[in-house]
Design a protein around this motif. Structure first.
Motif, PDB file in Angstrom:
ATOM      1  N   LEU A   1      -1.213  -0.356  13.834  1.00 34.42           N
ATOM      2  CA  LEU A   1      -0.340  -1.450  13.419  1.00 34.42           C
ATOM      3  C   LEU A   1      -0.636  -1.953  12.008  1.00 34.42           C
ATOM      4  CD1 LEU A   1      -0.032  -3.511  16.726  1.00 34.42           C
ATOM      5  CD2 LEU A   1       1.757  -2.184  15.590  1.00 34.42           C
ATOM      6  N   ALA A   2      -1.901  -2.149  11.672  1.00 32.61           N
ATOM      7  CA  ALA A   2      -2.220  -2.659  10.337  1.00 32.61           C
ATOM      8  C   ALA A   2      -1.807  -1.671   9.253  1.00 32.61           C
ATOM      9  CB  ALA A   2      -3.708  -2.973  10.230  1.00 32.61           C
TER      10      ALA A   2
ATOM     11  N   VAL B   1       4.334  -2.389   3.902  1.00 36.15           N
ATOM     12  CA  VAL B   1       5.756  -2.739   3.808  1.00 36.15           C
ATOM     13  C   VAL B   1       5.992  -4.251   3.841  1.00 36.15           C
ATOM     14  CG1 VAL B   1       6.556  -0.553   4.784  1.00 36.15           C
ATOM     15  CG2 VAL B   1       6.042  -2.461   6.329  1.00 36.15           C
ATOM     16  N   VAL B   2       5.000  -5.015   3.405  1.00 35.02           N
ATOM     17  CA  VAL B   2       5.180  -6.470   3.342  1.00 35.02           C
ATOM     18  C   VAL B   2       6.396  -6.786   2.476  1.00 35.02           C
ATOM     19  CG1 VAL B   2       4.150  -8.655   2.620  1.00 35.02           C
ATOM     20  CG2 VAL B   2       2.717  -6.863   3.592  1.00 35.02           C
ATOM     21  N   PRO B   3       7.321  -7.603   2.976  1.00 35.82           N
ATOM     22  CA  PRO B   3       8.528  -7.908   2.191  1.00 35.82           C
ATOM     23  C   PRO B   3       8.185  -8.523   0.830  1.00 35.82           C
ATOM     24  CG  PRO B   3       8.765  -8.659   4.446  1.00 35.82           C
ATOM     25  CD  PRO B   3       7.334  -8.262   4.290  1.00 35.82           C
ATOM     26  N   THR B   4       8.718  -7.942  -0.201  1.00 40.60           N
ATOM     27  CA  THR B   4       8.447  -8.457  -1.547  1.00 40.60           C
ATOM     28  C   THR B   4       9.118  -9.806  -1.776  1.00 40.60           C
ATOM     29  OG1 THR B   4      10.332  -7.191  -2.406  1.00 40.60           O
ATOM     30  CG2 THR B   4       8.163  -6.148  -2.518  1.00 40.60           C
ATOM     31  N   GLU B   5      10.057 -10.177  -0.896  1.00 42.98           N
ATOM     32  CA  GLU B   5      10.748 -11.454  -1.058  1.00 42.98           C
ATOM     33  C   GLU B   5       9.830 -12.654  -0.812  1.00 42.98           C
ATOM     34  OE1 GLU B   5      13.809  -8.901   1.294  1.00 42.98           O
ATOM     35  OE2 GLU B   5      11.645  -8.894   0.893  1.00 42.98           O
ATOM     36  N   ILE B   6       8.751 -12.467  -0.034  1.00 36.69           N
ATOM     37  CA  ILE B   6       7.865 -13.583   0.295  1.00 36.69           C
ATOM     38  C   ILE B   6       7.054 -13.974  -0.935  1.00 36.69           C
ATOM     39  CG2 ILE B   6       5.981 -14.391   1.757  1.00 36.69           C
ATOM     40  CD1 ILE B   6       6.898 -12.498   3.917  1.00 36.69           C
ATOM     41  N   GLY B   7       7.407 -15.083  -1.527  1.00 33.23           N
ATOM     42  CA  GLY B   7       6.702 -15.563  -2.705  1.00 33.23           C
ATOM     43  C   GLY B   7       7.058 -14.855  -3.993  1.00 33.23           C
TER      44      GLY B   7
ATOM     45  N   VAL C   1      -3.305 -12.179   9.118  1.00 36.21           N
ATOM     46  CA  VAL C   1      -3.391 -12.005   7.669  1.00 36.21           C
ATOM     47  C   VAL C   1      -3.755 -10.559   7.355  1.00 36.21           C
ATOM     48  CG1 VAL C   1      -4.688 -12.615   5.593  1.00 36.21           C
ATOM     49  CG2 VAL C   1      -3.960 -14.406   7.171  1.00 36.21           C
ATOM     50  N   ALA C   2      -4.714 -10.012   8.106  1.00 38.83           N
ATOM     51  CA  ALA C   2      -5.140  -8.623   7.889  1.00 38.83           C
ATOM     52  C   ALA C   2      -4.042  -7.637   8.261  1.00 38.83           C
ATOM     53  CB  ALA C   2      -6.404  -8.339   8.697  1.00 38.83           C
ATOM     54  N   LEU C   3      -3.227  -7.979   9.249  1.00 40.04           N
ATOM     55  CA  LEU C   3      -2.146  -7.100   9.669  1.00 40.04           C
ATOM     56  C   LEU C   3      -1.123  -6.913   8.560  1.00 40.04           C
ATOM     57  CD1 LEU C   3      -0.842  -5.571  12.121  1.00 40.04           C
ATOM     58  CD2 LEU C   3       0.439  -7.670  12.550  1.00 40.04           C
TER      59      LEU C   3
END
Length: 250
Positions: A140-141, A147-153, A168-170
């Protein structure tokens, strides 16, 4: 401002007749990964004993395996209403006024192990999967982190990271994001400050509720601290982009 929450192991039953629709979930860039994780979870659910082991649950929770088997066809409800447990009980989404729920739709993101980051009001089914669950064909990690969404922040907006360290680690946020990790602490009579573990969840839920009731798009951590103070909660800046929330006594 984004309030980034962890999910809960427990989920509320029911929902409307609408099944999971990927096009109604926030962050469309995650659709392919979401489908892949769901596919692996449903495949695992065909083997009840293997599911219990992978999900780290006892035989008395076999119903969770049934949930996973029907995750693509079961009813959905808004994520904030679906999750139960300490954080979400304290947040009490069902009693929020319309303005606060509307604010949550655009300013709350929940880090799901199954679906990745989702909007607070995204319609989701009940399921069972945790950040440390073991799916046969997926780590899972390693699946979610790239693929963390670039839209966040992405536009320099303030991100309040209320997640547990496991989540957070995931899915770590991209470098350079204006994020502040929330550490819930308590102060003893002699002035000693220590971090809380399980009991930090209620404090996170209460603070989230206060921010949603405030329904303003705050731009700095100092503004968050001020809003918290107005609601009766003590917050202080910590080290290395960490902010401390003192758990209410009693």
């Amino acid at each position: 401002m984004i309030i980034l929450l962890p999910p809960s192991e427990t989920k509320r039953e029911g929902g409307d007749a609408t099944k999971l629709d990927m096009t109604r979930l926030r962050f469309s860039s995650l659709t392919a990964t979401r489908r892949r994780v769901i596919r692996e979870l449903r495949a695992l659910s065909q083997d009840e004993e293997a599911s219990l082991k992978a999900l780290k649950i006892s035989a008395r929770l076999r119903s969770e395996v049934v949930r996973n088997r029907s995750v693509t066809t079961s009813p959905t409800m808004p994520a904030l209403d679906r999750y139960t447990g300490v954080i979400f009980d304290a947040l009490d989404s069902g009693s929020l006024p319309v303005e606060a729920r509307s604010f949550a739709a655009t300013h709350v993101v929940i880090q799901s192990a199954l679906l990745g980051p989702i909007g607070g009001m995204d319609p989701i089914p009940a399921y069972r999967l945790s950040h440390d669950s073991k799916l046969p064909g997926i780590h899972l990690a390693k699946t979610w982190a790239p693929v963390v969404p670039t839209e966040i922040g992405a536009d320099g907006e303030l991100v309040l990271d209320f997640r547990s360290e496991g989540y957070v680690a995931l899915s770590p946020l991209a470098p350079g994001v204006n994020s502040w990790f929330l550490r819930v602490v308590t102060e003893s009579d002699d002035g000693t400050v220590r971090a809380l573990n399980h009991f930090n969840k209620k404090a996170k839920g209460l603070l989230t509720r206060a921010l949603l009731l405030n329904a303003r798009d705050l731009e700095s951590i100092e503004e968050v601290i001020a809003v918290a103070a107005e609601a009766g909660y003590r917050m202080e800046l910590g080290d290395q982009k960490e902010v401390r929330l003192y758990a209410p006594k009693g």
